[in-house]
Scaffold this motif. Structure first.
Motif, short mmCIF file in Angstrom:
data_model
loop_
_atom_site.label_atom_id
_atom_site.label_comp_id
_atom_site.label_asym_id
_atom_site.label_seq_id
_atom_site.Cartn_x
_atom_site.Cartn_y
_atom_site.Cartn_z
N ASP A 158 0.83 -1.21 0.00
CA ASP A 158 0.00 0.00 0.00
C ASP A 158 0.86 1.26 0.00
O ASP A 158 0.63 2.21 0.74
N LEU A 159 1.89 1.28 -0.86
CA LEU A 159 2.78 2.42 -0.99
C LEU A 159 2.41 3.22 -2.24
O LEU A 159 2.12 2.65 -3.28
N ASP A 160 2.41 4.55 -2.11
CA ASP A 160 2.22 5.43 -3.26
C ASP A 160 3.60 5.90 -3.72
O ASP A 160 4.41 6.37 -2.91
N LEU A 161 3.88 5.77 -5.00
CA LEU A 161 5.19 6.10 -5.54
C LEU A 161 5.13 7.38 -6.36
O LEU A 161 4.26 7.54 -7.21
N PHE A 162 6.05 8.30 -6.07
CA PHE A 162 6.27 9.49 -6.90
C PHE A 162 7.64 9.30 -7.52
O PHE A 162 8.67 9.37 -6.84
N MET A 163 7.67 9.04 -8.84
CA MET A 163 8.91 8.59 -9.46
C MET A 163 9.29 9.47 -10.64
O MET A 163 8.44 10.04 -11.32
N THR A 164 10.59 9.57 -10.86
CA THR A 164 11.12 10.18 -12.07
C THR A 164 12.09 9.19 -12.69
O THR A 164 12.73 8.40 -11.99
N GLY A 165 12.20 9.21 -14.00
CA GLY A 165 13.12 8.30 -14.65
C GLY A 165 13.00 8.40 -16.16
O GLY A 165 12.08 9.03 -16.70
N TYR A 166 13.94 7.78 -16.83
CA TYR A 166 13.95 7.77 -18.29
C TYR A 166 13.17 6.55 -18.78
O TYR A 166 13.42 5.43 -18.34
N ASP A 167 12.23 6.81 -19.68
CA ASP A 167 11.42 5.73 -20.25
C ASP A 167 10.77 4.90 -19.14
O ASP A 167 10.82 3.67 -19.14
N LEU A 168 10.17 5.60 -18.20
CA LEU A 168 9.55 4.95 -17.04
C LEU A 168 8.05 4.96 -17.20
O LEU A 168 7.42 6.01 -17.32
N TRP A 169 7.45 3.77 -17.20
CA TRP A 169 6.01 3.64 -17.37
C TRP A 169 5.45 2.78 -16.24
O TRP A 169 6.14 1.96 -15.68
N ALA A 170 4.19 3.00 -15.96
CA ALA A 170 3.52 2.24 -14.90
C ALA A 170 2.40 1.38 -15.48
O ALA A 170 1.45 1.03 -14.78
N VAL A 198 -2.92 8.86 -18.29
CA VAL A 198 -3.49 8.23 -17.10
C VAL A 198 -3.73 6.75 -17.38
O VAL A 198 -4.40 6.40 -18.35
N TRP A 199 -3.15 5.92 -16.54
CA TRP A 199 -3.30 4.47 -16.63
C TRP A 199 -4.40 4.05 -15.66
O TRP A 199 -4.36 4.35 -14.47
N ASP A 200 -5.43 3.36 -16.19
CA ASP A 200 -6.56 2.97 -15.35
C ASP A 200 -6.54 1.49 -14.98
O ASP A 200 -7.54 0.94 -14.51
N GLY A 201 -5.40 0.85 -15.19
CA GLY A 201 -5.28 -0.56 -14.88
C GLY A 201 -5.31 -1.45 -16.10
O GLY A 201 -4.89 -2.61 -16.04
N SER A 202 -5.81 -0.90 -17.21
CA SER A 202 -5.87 -1.70 -18.44
C SER A 202 -5.56 -0.88 -19.69
O SER A 202 -5.05 -1.42 -20.67
#
Length: 244
Positions: A158-170, A198-202
């Protein structure tokens, strides 16, 4: 991990403890209400001797400082990592053993204890405290499969991630939702443009008209400080730049 390996995190007694310290640590793990006169006397005698020795060794140091050092439980235990193979084989995850893993396995095995430690820390906070982790250049060196596994672990904790990176997708099935800003730098116009996805899970939805930004609460405004001084009502603006 996708390879079948599992990393375990343990909190064990330090190797440099003597027999008396180990006995006291075991007593401290027991229910205090069930400790009789003899165990309590052992604990008192042990700490009284250590405090006396510390004061004799450093008479110039404040008593409160010496007391805090003697009672610092972090010196009694240490984190230990283990590597569990499919089928039941277990071995200590030492620096030498870690260097023998693949690049992706090395990165994943380092992130797993980080998430476990964050989960333990947040577990001691109040229930409504944010469980947010900020990761710069997140998951560098981890392949797409490993990133999915780490994001699944973040969801499990149950962690919320705030991330930066190159070619980083969730865009992983294990992620139920994520907002992603794709930045594009124009060397000709000396600008950085952003596109919200915005990724909604699918499905990954691109926000070309600002509808999603408004739904997420974006004020859709940017202000520059006035010439006479900063506007106290102006929202905080984060300017992003890149050397690429």
């Amino acid at each position: 991990m996708s390879s079948g390996l599992t990393v375990g995190v343990g909190w064990r007694l330090a190797d440099d403890l003597d027999d008396e310290q180990r006995e006291v640590c075991k007593l401290l793990e027991r229910d205090p209400a069930r400790l009789g006169p003899a165990p309590l006397a052992t604990i008192r005698r042990h700490f009284a001797a250590r405090i006396k020795a510390a004061r004799a060794l450093h008479p110039e140091r404040p008593y409160r400082e010496l007391l805090g050092e003697v009672l610092d439980y972090r010196q009694w235990r240490t984190f230990a990592f283990t590597l569990h193979r499919p089928g039941g084989g277990t071995e200590a995850l030492t620096r030498a053993r870690h260097s023998q893993l693949s690049g992706g396995e090395q990165s994943v095995s380092l992130h797993l204890p980080l998430f476990a430690a964050a989960n333990a820390l947040f577990g001691s906070a109040r229930p409504y405290a944010p469980r947010l982790l900020g990761l710069d250049e997140a998951f560098a060196g981890v392949d797409d499969t490993g990133r999915g596994e780490l994001m699944a672990l973040a969801k499990q904790f149950d962690l919320d991630l705030f991330m930066t990176g190159y070619d980083l997708w969730a865009t992983h099935p294990t992620v139920s939702g994520a907002a992603h800003y794709d930045l594009s730098h124009s060397a000709t116009e000396h600008t950085v443009s952003s596109l919200l996805l915005v990724w909604d899970g699918s499905v990954n939805i691109a926000d070309f008209d600002g509808t999603l930004a408004r739904a997420l609460g974006s004020p859709e405004t940017r202000r520059a400080p006035a010439a006479a001084g900063p506007d106290v009502d102006a929202p905080l603006v984060l300017d992003l730049a890149t050397d690429q």
